[in-house]
Design an enzyme around this catalytic site. Structure first.
Site: not given
Ligand SMILES: NC(=O)c1ccc[n+]([C@@H]2O[C@H](COP(=O)([O-])OP(=O)(O)OC[C@H]3O[C@@H](n4cnc5c(N)ncnc54)[C@H](O)[C@@H]3O)[C@@H](O)[C@H]2O)c1
Length: 259
Positions: A72, A124, A137, A141, A170
């Site tokens: 994670n 994601s 990023y 992902k 989130i």
């Protein structure tokens, strides 16, 4: 059928990035289901950087035999494509992708001889679509799903399931900047059928499900936890349907306009 509940008593789990946010919620949820949980985190004691193979291997050794591994740990850098430096790109790849690779490889090495195990990666919604200013990023992902699906192929014959959760927006430290801007949230959440962002606990519930025997026939899956965001082609919410209440849309008016 017997009452279905998740009982992980007697199982051992390791959660990377388990000190804060989604990882901390996953660790708490796994514990609540009876599992014994270790974490590997930069903010843990001792600190563990998933990009550091030696430190990560030590964390696995200390955790002992593992039934569940949650890959994670991750971070983000917000930068325009042409302003992303080599060092920033490398750091993101090192943590988000190579760190997950190390985690999954160590998990596989330990689980294979026992012919059992469940691995869950935190990918994601950005594994699927583009979002400006997140080149490195988003690339990591998207890469995580290739890692997850390949590992599911290789490890399935050994009784090891490998899946991913794909969260939308989130509320965690990582997204504190977003949540501090109501106007941004208002526009963002127009496109989310449930009209709001998610909580770490809502992602943790999906992680625990995928790690648990309830998901015994699920491997190679990417489970969206996004309030329906990726199912929406156009904006859902507007002022005719309801009002924006600071951090979520709430419906008003007649059911015909809100259904
Ligand atoms: N928050 C969101 O909206 C969102 C959406 C989709 C995916 N994710 C992913 O969820 C995961 C967790 O994010 P979060 O929102 O809980 O963030 P967070 O910043 O709240 O928590 C991340 C945790 O990972 C740890 N960590 C960071 N780099 C590390 C490293 N190199 N080695 C070990 N630990 C490290 C941090 O110390 C922290 O405890 C990340 O992979 C992130 O990309 C988050």
């Amino acid at each position: 059928m017997r009452l279905m509940r998740i009982d992980l008593s007697g199982q051992r789990a390791l959660v990377t990035g388990g000190a804060r946010g989604i990882g901390a919620a996953a660790a708490a949820a796994l514990r609540a289901c009876g599992a014994e949980v270790a974490i590997a985190d930069l903010k843990g004691d001792p600190p563990v950087d998933v990009a550091d193979t030696v430190a990560l291997e030590r964390a696995f050794e200390q955790a002992g035999e593992l039934d569940i591994v949650i890959a994670n740990a991750g971070t983000a850098i917000f930068r325009r494509l042409e302003e992303t430096s080599d060092a920033e790109w490398r750091r993101l790849v090192d943590i988000n992708l190579t760190g997950a690779f190390h985690t999954v490889r160590l998990a596989a090495l330990r689980m294979k001889p026992r012919r059992r195990g469940a691995i869950v990666l935190t990918a994601s919604t950005n594994s699927f679509d583009g979002e400006a200013d997140l080149t490195a990023y988003n690339a990591t992902k998207a890469g995580l799903l290739g890692l997850m699906r390949t590992a599911a192929n290789e490890l399935g014959p050994f009784g090891i399931r490998v899946n991913a959760v794909c969260p939308g927006l989130i509320r965690t430290d990582l997204t504190a900047g977003h949540f501090a801007q109501p106007e941004l949230l208002k526009e963002y959440f127009r496109h989310i059928p449930l009209g709001r962002g998610g909580t770490p606990e809502e992602v943790a519930a999906a992680i625990v499900f995928l790690a648990s025997p309830l998901a015994s026939y699920i491997t190679g899956a990417a489970l969206l936890v996004d309030g329906g965001q990726m199912a929406a082609k156009f904006g859902i919410w507007d002022e005719r349907m309801g009002r924006f209440a600071g951090d979520h849309w709430e419906s008003g008016g007649s059911p015909s306009t809100t259904a």
